[in-house]
Every structure is written in structure tokens, then in C-alpha cells.
Design a protein around this motif. Structure first.
Motif, PDB file in Angstrom:
ATOM      1  N   LYS A 177      86.933  46.234  29.860  1.00 53.63           N
ATOM      2  CA  LYS A 177      88.078  46.843  30.534  1.00 53.63           C
ATOM      3  C   LYS A 177      88.708  47.836  29.571  1.00 53.63           C
ATOM      4  CE  LYS A 177      87.428  42.482  32.136  1.00 53.63           C
ATOM      5  NZ  LYS A 177      86.471  41.539  31.483  1.00 53.63           N
ATOM      6  N   THR A 178      88.898  49.058  30.022  1.00 56.25           N
ATOM      7  CA  THR A 178      89.403  50.069  29.090  1.00 56.25           C
ATOM      8  C   THR A 178      90.574  50.849  29.659  1.00 56.25           C
ATOM      9  OG1 THR A 178      88.839  52.022  27.782  1.00 56.25           O
ATOM     10  CG2 THR A 178      87.727  51.788  29.882  1.00 56.25           C
ATOM     11  N   GLY A 179      91.474  51.210  28.804  1.00 54.53           N
ATOM     12  CA  GLY A 179      92.581  52.080  29.176  1.00 54.53           C
ATOM     13  C   GLY A 179      92.087  53.493  29.418  1.00 54.53           C
ATOM     14  N   ASN A 239      97.188  52.949  29.241  1.00 52.47           N
ATOM     15  CA  ASN A 239      96.751  54.117  28.485  1.00 52.47           C
ATOM     16  C   ASN A 239      95.819  53.778  27.333  1.00 52.47           C
ATOM     17  OD1 ASN A 239      98.094  55.826  30.160  1.00 52.47           O
ATOM     18  ND2 ASN A 239      99.930  55.958  28.888  1.00 52.47           N
ATOM     19  N   ARG A 240      96.173  52.746  26.594  1.00 49.79           N
ATOM     20  CA  ARG A 240      95.402  52.381  25.407  1.00 49.79           C
ATOM     21  C   ARG A 240      94.871  50.969  25.540  1.00 49.79           C
ATOM     22  NH1 ARG A 240      97.013  54.717  20.120  1.00 49.79           N
ATOM     23  NH2 ARG A 240      98.029  56.711  20.560  1.00 49.79           N
ATOM     24  N   GLY A 241      93.768  50.721  24.906  1.00 48.79           N
ATOM     25  CA  GLY A 241      93.286  49.362  24.801  1.00 48.79           C
ATOM     26  C   GLY A 241      91.950  49.147  25.471  1.00 48.79           C
ATOM     27  N   ILE A 242      91.094  48.412  24.768  1.00 49.54           N
ATOM     28  CA  ILE A 242      89.821  47.972  25.331  1.00 49.54           C
ATOM     29  C   ILE A 242      89.736  46.469  25.155  1.00 49.54           C
ATOM     30  CG2 ILE A 242      87.301  48.018  25.054  1.00 49.54           C
ATOM     31  CD1 ILE A 242      87.511  50.881  24.118  1.00 49.54           C
ATOM     32  N   LEU A 243      89.342  45.794  26.216  1.00 43.83           N
ATOM     33  CA  LEU A 243      89.067  44.365  26.162  1.00 43.83           C
ATOM     34  C   LEU A 243      87.621  44.174  26.587  1.00 43.83           C
ATOM     35  CD1 LEU A 243      90.904  41.668  25.765  1.00 43.83           C
ATOM     36  CD2 LEU A 243      90.470  41.370  28.198  1.00 43.83           C
ATOM     37  N   ALA A 244      86.815  43.643  25.685  1.00 42.49           N
ATOM     38  CA  ALA A 244      85.415  43.374  26.019  1.00 42.49           C
ATOM     39  C   ALA A 244      85.233  41.867  26.165  1.00 42.49           C
ATOM     40  CB  ALA A 244      84.493  43.914  24.931  1.00 42.49           C
ATOM     41  N   THR A 245      84.887  41.450  27.374  1.00 47.63           N
ATOM     42  CA  THR A 245      84.601  40.039  27.629  1.00 47.63           C
ATOM     43  C   THR A 245      83.092  39.883  27.604  1.00 47.63           C
ATOM     44  OG1 THR A 245      86.529  39.999  29.070  1.00 47.63           O
ATOM     45  CG2 THR A 245      85.036  38.119  29.196  1.00 47.63           C
ATOM     46  N   VAL A 246      82.595  39.186  26.594  1.00 51.32           N
ATOM     47  CA  VAL A 246      81.155  39.139  26.369  1.00 51.32           C
ATOM     48  C   VAL A 246      80.632  37.734  26.680  1.00 51.32           C
ATOM     49  CG1 VAL A 246      79.305  39.618  24.734  1.00 51.32           C
ATOM     50  CG2 VAL A 246      81.482  40.851  24.545  1.00 51.32           C
ATOM     51  N   TYR A 247      79.690  37.664  27.610  1.00 53.14           N
ATOM     52  CA  TYR A 247      79.091  36.391  28.008  1.00 53.14           C
ATOM     53  C   TYR A 247      77.807  36.188  27.227  1.00 53.14           C
ATOM     54  CZ  TYR A 247      82.500  36.668  31.734  1.00 53.14           C
ATOM     55  OH  TYR A 247      83.681  36.750  32.421  1.00 53.14           O
ATOM     56  N   VAL A 248      77.761  35.107  26.478  1.00 53.98           N
ATOM     57  CA  VAL A 248      76.582  34.837  25.654  1.00 53.98           C
ATOM     58  C   VAL A 248      76.113  33.401  25.844  1.00 53.98           C
ATOM     59  CG1 VAL A 248      77.101  36.565  23.889  1.00 53.98           C
ATOM     60  CG2 VAL A 248      78.073  34.263  23.696  1.00 53.98           C
ATOM     61  N   GLN A 249      74.877  33.151  25.418  1.00 53.00           N
ATOM     62  CA  GLN A 249      74.318  31.806  25.475  1.00 53.00           C
ATOM     63  C   GLN A 249      74.044  31.354  24.055  1.00 53.00           C
ATOM     64  OE1 GLN A 249      71.222  31.525  28.453  1.00 53.00           O
ATOM     65  NE2 GLN A 249      72.513  32.512  29.994  1.00 53.00           N
TER      66      GLN A 249
END
Lengths: 342, 342, 342, 342
Positions: A177-179, A239-249
Motif C-alpha cells: 500500500k503506497t501513498g 501522501n507519504r508512506g509505504i506499507l508492505a504486507t508480505v506473506y511468507v511460508q
């Protein structure tokens, strides 16, 4: 002693962010600013928040005297960047913020950016600018290629895990998700306030976002074999900000421990206590990246979440961190400002 | 040499903003933080954006050892502030951010705040903290009273004009728009995102907002006779920023010139070229105040617009500016950060 | 029985809002939609929120068969509107949403819009579309000129007061806050999310906003002498909604009573109890206008605040209300939707 | 003929949304509204956007005369809902919007909601309210349990795919973004504007969100064996809207075709052309759900994205759709309003 700095492409958001950071940097002085279409204008008229600063008038690049410049930040669009940098003095230190020098393989560049690279010699010289992982090479580099902001966020979450073999390399999903400032100050209908606020949507769905080229290059290099991740960016009404939700095993505790160990000595990377996870608003305006790891209820699954400010740690802050290294300054100089919350 | 700082009421937004600013201040060290209900907690759990800082654990005020403290910032609610400050060591330098010491007249305090002042001796000792206009007194003060954030914005627009007799004193209207962080971190229905975003409304309409007490006190003192302004604050769907649109009667060019002259030597007050006017987003996160003056189409009427960040120049930045003076430091120390835009 | 409707300029926000309203109108059917540059496209591709509707493909105006059209909504830019309407069948009922027919005096038009009016005969025929005050004329009109959205808001607050002589006509100040959709779907830097969100600023300061022409025309006509108001619009970080804070001199209770009486039988105008005042978010997406009056602490001063949705009551809802009258339908048909909150 | 409606819990957002929808419903009349703590108040004082409606005064539930009520909407918190519904007349038609009757298995309820269910007979009677999939049972039901808003969104994306065996049942990841109104009008620090705007964060990470109970129940029932999905909700700086980005393994075109076929006759479910995907802002304020399917660059992987308005299709609109069925009205009555954009 101060180093003389030129910023090319100073009328965009990453250019303005560079000025914001360098304005209070104790060992750098901005001596030239370029913006071709706005040449002749004062920065105060382009970015009124810089009004109180004494800054050079905007110039055309060709009018800049580079003889007194120690380092150039190039915040131009890709393609333009290749051409401009090819014409800079051969020994000039350069931090490029465009996409032009991120990919080492000319074929990859052509595939993702749609046309052949016109400066392949520079491309092979350039060092990838993810500071924490290319520190030594950056320190001695002449040309450093700033990473994509999404690419940086995903790599902070994943590089140590891939290197340590802590996760299944064939099941990595990055939901990001990015601004909107990451899209720049360009006049596009989908960037209008009325089109963007109060909602959310994905874009470049299905594996077509260009930052995937960086994931492919870097993750495959670490693993020693081809890795392809799934990646879906979303545009946020922020405006600002990145949230990376990373699904891993993999084992969540091992994942947490791997991240925690990898970043133990990194000033700007904060790994949260196991089970906690970050928010973009807690890194806003700063050079920090917060990372959290949480176990899923399904055995062997985990979620790693990374947050950073796309304009700072994701581009201009990263660029300054690299410039500090290239100029043999303290890596954190001018970058310790605290996030602005609320 | 560093000065040891205590912040009382560190779990609110002005407390957090003080920490943000002081964390990178070269001559101050935070040695104590209080938050009665959250005593025992780490700041990282109260404000995760401060996670990377090494900060004292939150304490109850009574548990703080003030013997090693050089200056106290008191960011407590009014009424509480009176009681707490009365119990601090008698020679302690204090910058209070509450409303308790802004009004010099105990009757005014009782009228606007609904109960008698319980520390009238301190009230008479306190210096009003609008730095640019009380600089000398602040430098030698023991107790400085931070101004209301709305009150500061209106005064920056009007004080020089009233002093110079440049405007009609009986026809002053301040229409003010403020971000929501000025209301603090309190749990009120009208501060919920769902109640506030995507809209606007006025509040305290009709002359009942408490910051009017400061306008009355200060403007009357300057003019040497009673002045009453009209004042309507509005709540914006934004976190930071105050925009005061001030309607005055007088010659617009003279108004501009008066403001320009008055602030010619002030680092933090930027008077825009005649006819231009400011935006809150161009001062966000900074200690700057931008002011513009525009002539109206109606002869003899003008609009003066002032913008500042309520948490910085409107409270915590102002408080730090005053503390610098009280500790004989450079007034701008730790306050030159550039506004964060976008 | 249903009336066949054409909407010219269907690719803008007011066009889309007309479609939203008419889609559920029991006595209207959309038979033609124009958008010159997007001719050939489906509305679902221009405005995906209209995806579920069966709508005509976008056409060029010249390709529309007007023989089966009962009423045209013209949502084109001014100047364009003049030209297009001049070429429509001479007996076609038209509601124009542009600025082209709001001003009755060709000289006024030239003064405020910068070029001579090219259809002065139509200009003199057009009825000003503020429904509650021009109802009878609208009912029998062929061409109705939709009002400016800011102009409508200010007039709802002030017309009854001027007519009743309840306020000083030489001291009227309208401080207005508007959402961004009023500026349309145009590609301008200042309408980008990154430029607009999280802040506020004034625009057209000093008496240069074109909606002043409507205030001048209408208020002077009511009073029987020239009236000039002061008017400062501000842009809000919100998509919909106008809040007009109007400063007047007069007896507040009489002001309240005058408004309350004037609108007692109006379905869409809600006068709040004395002392209360409205919020834009409580009229969002609806055709309602909320008005409140509050006494100031200064004797003889009052504040009147009006709120409406610029796209609905301020333009497309008003247009539909007028069309209902022109087609001898119930004035409220298709317009009773409840505001969308939160 | 009209049906008499009571709404219990009318002071929350879902209660207000029910009123918004029913106010213009041609065959329903609101005859009673409850709100225990606000009993005696007018709705206009609780929700000023409902000001123009003639609505009953808020009452305590015990003071309502249910003898003239045809159907009750119960918009109370879970646990409270059980108790209240147990005491309603035994033949009263009820649509419950709480979580109390969503789960058929008392053990599941206890596991996810932390205490035993106190009305297991009602629990076994209740029909799960996802209209498109339980239409027949809802039509003849006395008690319908509204679904979770997140649960509805995920199910619209996945139910047809699970039923058709079009995807790998062991690799389903739902990354969901939701507006803040889903959390209700409760006073929680994390719902304040200053805490929420301009950013994003995940919550209930790792498989602990209660709507997972619905996914488990429903997906397992469809598949005939246990299915567990991964589910990470995120809070958006927006009031309305849910976007569910669902990562699945299977043939993308088959996935698209399965969805397209499944919803071909559904009025409110719009499947976008293959390769397109939705935005929350294009369903805002409406009862529509938009679904898109996109192939990933990795063979055998696809992304399905669903968007709806949490307050409308996700709760109160769904509730009304079910009530229409229970009262033998047209299912779409009162629900065809067009999304509000921008």
C-alpha cells in the motif's frame, strides 16, 4: 568543510525532499538546482515550503557550472536521466534517483522499460543503492542508482529471509500500500484529490509493476537461482508512506530472529518486538524503516510487514545516506530527524 | 554542555512534539518524562514513532528527581498545571504549555476558565510566551506561559497592525481554520476520523472560544484601550495546521509594509510578497509562520492570512524557542527543520 | 410517462452527478450523453461507479438526435456552453450548469469572464436558477441558468436578510470553505491529492472570484441599490461540501427569525434552531442546505453559516430541481435521498 | 401498504445507515428507534444529517410497543443482541446486524467471542444473511443474521470459486483494506482522526480477526472439508469501503468465468471485464459489490479483488435486502441508489 551539491530535477517531489534534507545538513551546500521548464524561477515559487531558504535560482542543466560541484543528485525521469548523466563530467560523483541504473542487465532494462538502454557502460558501473546491503560498494562508487521505493520496502522485509533460507522461495506474496507522492507531481487524472481520497484501489495488478524487475534481480542474486514474487501495489489516500504486507511460508520465530539479527546494527532499520507490526504514520518524514513479523494461525505461515516513507527512506533519504558514504561523511548525517506524528 | 530537560505530560501530542524536537537538539537531553496514567510504560509503546530514541521510562511526577533538571516543559491540562507547577522547586525554569498562565488578570482567568486561579502569585510572575514580542522578558523569566495556538496565529497577523494604527480597531474579524491535533489526544466523538474527515464545521461560534481571552488581553494592551475581535474557529479534516483569515479595514499596502517591516529580522516569520497568501501545508512540521496581505476590491479593506503548524510554532516549537532563550542558547537551536511537504 | 433527457458534457463531475440523480428518477430517462473527446466510450469506462446502469454510449453533440429529447442538461464549460446552446432546437427546454447565463448584463459578463457574450439574446431570456427564489419564472422558462455553487450557498444565507433589511448592507463578509470537486475533473497541479490533502489555503482572495458577479447582481437587485460583499473562498481537503461563514451586523434573533420564516415551507432548506450551526458532512450527497444563525459576543453582530453539497444542491441537484419544475413534475422528485454520513 | 419497522441501536453508524436507506423506501415506515443511553433524544441531535426526517424519538427498548411492529432491525453490539432478541415477541421478524447469530456452532461462538452463547436455540434458528447465497432460506426465515462486513467481501470473491473447485483450497490469502466506519462510533484512541489519517496499518494480524470464523464456517461447508484462509485486515484513512485483494492459485480465465457465471443474474454484484479490478470509491454509499479477476505473471496464480461499502452492502444495505425478502417485497426495493462519486 562543506561539499557542494547540485540537484537536477529540483521541481519534483524527490527534488524538494532532497532540498528539505540537505538544507539542514552540516556538511553540504546546495550550489545549483535545475528544472528545465521552470528555469529562471525561484524555488519559493515552485515549492513555497522552501521559502525561508537561500537557494540558487532554477537553471537549465546546460547552464550549470559543474566545475565547483562535488556531487550531483539526479532526480529526473528515467530515459532523461541516462542522457543527462552521460554528459556530466566523467569523474563526477552521482546519485541517481531514476529507474535508469537499477537493473544491471540491459535486456532486463529493455524488457521492463520498453526501450534499449542508451548508456550501458554507465549501467554496468552503477551500484544498486540499497545502503544497508551495498554499503561497501557505495562508499567507493562514482554512480549510485537509487532503488524503487516499493522495491526498497519489499527488500527490507525479505532480503535477510531469502539469504538465510528462512522462507519458501516459491511462495512469496507482497501486498503493498503506497501513498500518492510516489507517483510524483505529474498531472494525471487518477492523482487528483477527488479521484483518490476516501478510497483505495490496486494498480499494476498481475505482475506488471516495474519494481518487480528489482525484486527479480536482487532476490535471484541472493538465492543463486531465479525467484519470482507476486506483487500487488495499492494506492492509498495518503501522501507519504509505504506499507508492505508480505506473506511468507516458514517458521515465524525464526523469521523474526533472522530479521532482528540482520538489522541489529542498522541505525535506520527498526525491527519491532515479535508479534508487533508497524504503521506508515510512525515513520512519516523520517529515514526510518519499521519491520514486524507475526505468526499466522496456519502452521508454517507468517506475515512480515515493513513501513517506510517513500520520499525519505524510499528515495531522497536513501540518496542522501548514499551520498554521505560517497563523500566519506557519517552515514547518518542530516538524517536523524524524528518522524512527524500526528 | 547539555541542559537536562524534563517533560511533564509526555503522552499527549504536545509532549510528543517536544520530544521530536528535543531529540535532535544539540544542547538538550531529556532526563525525565511523566504521564501519570501511563507511568511505567516505554514511550515506544505510547508513541511508536519515537521508537528509535533512547528515552526515560514514563514516570509519575512525584517520582521524578528534579535536582538534576535544568528546565521543565509542562504539557499538562490547565488546572492540573497550576497545581503541579506550584509544587516544583522554586528556582526551576519552567515553560508551561497549558492555558493556566496566559492571562495576567485572575478575574479574566475565572471568567474564561470557570474557576478561580489557585496560584495567582505564579500567574503574576509568568511571562506571555509569544517569543517575537516578549523576547527580553522571556530571556530573564523563570516561568513562561505558552500561548494558545489559535491565539498565536491571530496575533502574528494583527499585533504589528494594531501597534502601528494601520487598521480600524473596531472591525477585526478572525476566521480561523485549524487541524484536529490542536484538540489533543482525547477520546471525544467529534474527533473520530469518521466524524471529521471529508467535511468542515465551525465550533465555539459567537465569541466563546477561550483564546479570545488572549486576544482581548494582548490587543487591548497594545492599543491602550479595550479591543474586541470577532473570532470563529473551524475544524479541518487535517491533523496539523492553522490558517487564520483576518478581515481588516485599512490601507492594504500600508498593512503589508507594516507587517513586512515588523518581521524583517525575524527568522521564523515569513511575510510573503504583497498580494500572495500562505497555505498550512507549506509550514507543516516546522517552526515557521507565513503571513500574506491582500487588498480587497472594496476600498479600504484588506485580508491578512497567517499560517503555522499548531503543534510546532503554535505550541511545542514556540516552547522550545522560549526555552532556548531562558537557557541562553541560540534562539533557533533545534528549530530550523524545513516544512514537510507534501 | 417519462421525459427523455440529454446530458451534454457527461464526462465531468456535474455530468456524472446528474446521471447519479436521474438514474433513479421515476419520470426521466437518459437518452443521450455527450463528451466530445470521449465520444464512443461507455460511461462505465469514464465513471466506473455508473457501471451497473444501462446508459447510452457517449457521443459528439453533433451526432445527437434532439428530436426525441424533452430537456437538455448542459454541463459544459462556459463559452462552450453559449455556442452549443445557440445551436440547439429553438424550443428545447434547457438547464445550463455553466456560468454563461447567470449574469443578465452583457457588460458584467464581459467584465468578469473576460470576453463579450456571444448569445446576448439567450442571456436575456435565461432565468437565474436559484429555485427557491425564482420558482415561478423557472416553471415557465425555456432556459434556466444554474447558479455558481459558492454563489448559491452565500445567497441562501443572505437573501432573506437583505430583503428584510435585517442586516447592515455595507458590512457583509462571506468566508467560504469548499471541497475540491467544485473545481471539476481538470488536470491542474493544485488539485492533486499530494498538493491538497492535509491542509488549507484561500484562493481568489481580494474580491476577484467570479461568483462575486452573482452576489453583486442578486443582492443589489434585492436591495434596490448597489451592494458589494467581501468574499474569500478556501479550498478544503474534502471532495464535496461548501461551508459559508457569513459575518453580518444586525440583531441575531431577528436574523434567525427572518431565515426561519423565509424557509418555513422549503423542503430542502433546513434552518437549525437558534444558536446551532451546520456541517458540510451532514448534507453530503444530498439536496439539502442547512443554515444556522448565532449571536456574537459583540452587540449587533451575528454569524450565519450555511452548508450544502456543491455537486448536488450547489449544481446538479439544483439543476434537476429546476428541470422538475420546467416539466411540471413534483419539484422534489428524485431528490429526497438522505445525506450520506459518515 | 407499508410495513412498520423498529430499529434497535439507532445511535450507531449501522443504525443511521438503516435510517438513511429506509427513509426513502416506498414500503417501510420507521415506527420505533432505540438507543438506551440516548433515550429521549431526537435523532437530529444524534445524527444531524437525518434532521429533515420525521422520526420517532429515541426510546429505551423496554419502552417500545412491539405490537404494531412488523420487522425489527437489531443493530446492537454482540452479547447485548442475544439478550435483547431473546426477549422480543416469539413471532417477530428480525434482522440482526451483530455477530451473535452468524456462527451455527455454539463451540465456534465460544472460541471466537470468548464466552458461551446464551441463546443457542435462536442461534440454530438463525439464517446466515449473505443474500445471494441464502436467498430461499432468508425468504422464509424469522431471524436473519447479518454477516460481518469483511466476511461478506471475502465471500463474494471466493464462494463461487470454492464451489466450482476453480482454486487451490489450501492457498488462499485475503489481504483486506477497510474504512474506519466499520469499527463503529466508539471512542477508541486508534479511531481518532489524528491517529488514522495519512497512513495505513494492519490489525488483527496472524489469523485472530473474528470474521475468520465466518470464512471457516462457510468455506468449509461449501467445500465439504475444513478450509482455513489467511486473512490480514488493514485500516484505511477513509470512512467507507472495503477492498479485498484475494490471492488464489488456479486458472485465471476459469476463475473469471466462474465468477461471471455465478453472478450473471445478480443485480448488486458486478463482475468487471477480465483483467479489470475495482475501487472502493466506485461503490461508496451504494449496495453494489464490484469484483475483478486478473491473471498473475506466475502461471497458475491469480488475484481476485472485491469492493463494497461496508455500511451498505456490508451491513445495513444487506440487512434491508434481507428484510425485503422476509416481507415478500422486491429484493432491490429502496436499494438502487447510485454510488456517490466523487
Amino acid at each position: 568543510m562543506t561539499h557542494n551539491i547540485a540537484i537536477l530535477g529540483a521541481s519534483g517531489y524527490t527534488g524538494a525532499e532532497l532540498i528539505r534534507l540537505i538544507a539542514t545538513h552540516p556538511s553540504m551546500t546546495i550550489v545549483a538546482l535545475s528544472a528545465d521548464r521552470k528555469a529562471g524561477m525561484a524555488m519559493a515559487d515552485v515549492f513555497p515550503h522552501l521559502r525561508h531558504l537561500s537557494l540558487p535560482i532554477l537553471q537549465k542543466i546546460d547552464d550549470i557550472d559543474f566545475s565547483c560541484v562535488d556531487l550531483v543528485f539526479c532526480a529526473l525521469p528515467h530515459v532523461t536521466s541516462q542522457a543527462v548523466i552521460s554528459n556530466l563530467p566523467a569523474d563526477m560523483k552521482i546519485v541517481d534517483l531514476s529507474a535508469d541504473f537499477r537493473l544491471r542487465d540491459p535486456d532486463d532494462y529493455k524488457k521492463w522499460y520498453g526501450k534499449p538502454h542508451a548508456a550501458t557502460d554507465l549501467q554496468s558501473e552503477a551500484v544498486y543503492g540499497l545502503t544497508e546491503f551495498y554499503r561497501d560498494q557505495i562508499t567507493s562508487a562514482r554512480l549510485v542508482a537509487g532503488t524503487g521505493c516499493n522495491a526498497a520496502t519489499g527488500q527490507y522485509a525479505l532480503r535477510p529471509l531469502i539469504k538465510a533460507g528462512a522462507i519458501d522461495l516459491d511462495n512469496i506474496i507482497i501486498d503493498l500500500k503506497t501513498g500518492v507522492s510516489g507517483a510524483g507531481r505529474s498531472l494525471k487524472e487518477n492523482l487528483l484529490h477527488a479521484e483518490l481520497s476516501e478510497g483505495a484501489h490496486a494498480y499494476s495488478v498481475g505482475g506488471v509493476h516495474r519494481h518487480l524487475a528489482e525484486f527479480d534481480q536482487e532476490f535471484s542474486a541472493i538465492a543463486g537461482r531465479e525467484i519470482k514474487v507476486q506483487f500487488t501495489p495499492h494506492l492509498l489516500p495518503a501522501n507519504r508512506g509505504i506499507l508492505a504486507t508480505v506473506y511468507v511460508q516458514g517458521d515465524a520465530e525464526k523469521i523474526y530472529q533472522t530479521l532482528s539479527d540482520a538489522y541489529a546494527n542498522e541505525v535506520f532499520i527498526e525491527v519491532l518486538p515479535f508479534g508487533q507490526h508497524p504503521s506508515t504514520r510512525h515513520v512519516r518524514g523520517s529515514n526510518f524503516c519499521h519491520i514486524g513479523a507475526v505468526a499466522d494461525r496456519i502452521e508454517g505461515r507468517a506475515v512480515v510487514i515493513a513501513a517506510l516513507d517513500n520520499l525519505t527512506k524510499g528515495s531522497s533519504g536513501q540518496a542522501l545516506q548514499n551520498a554521505n558514504l560517497m563523500l566519506n561523511l557519517d552515514e547518518t548525517m542530516g538524517l536523524m530527524m524524528v518522524p512527524v506524528f500526528p
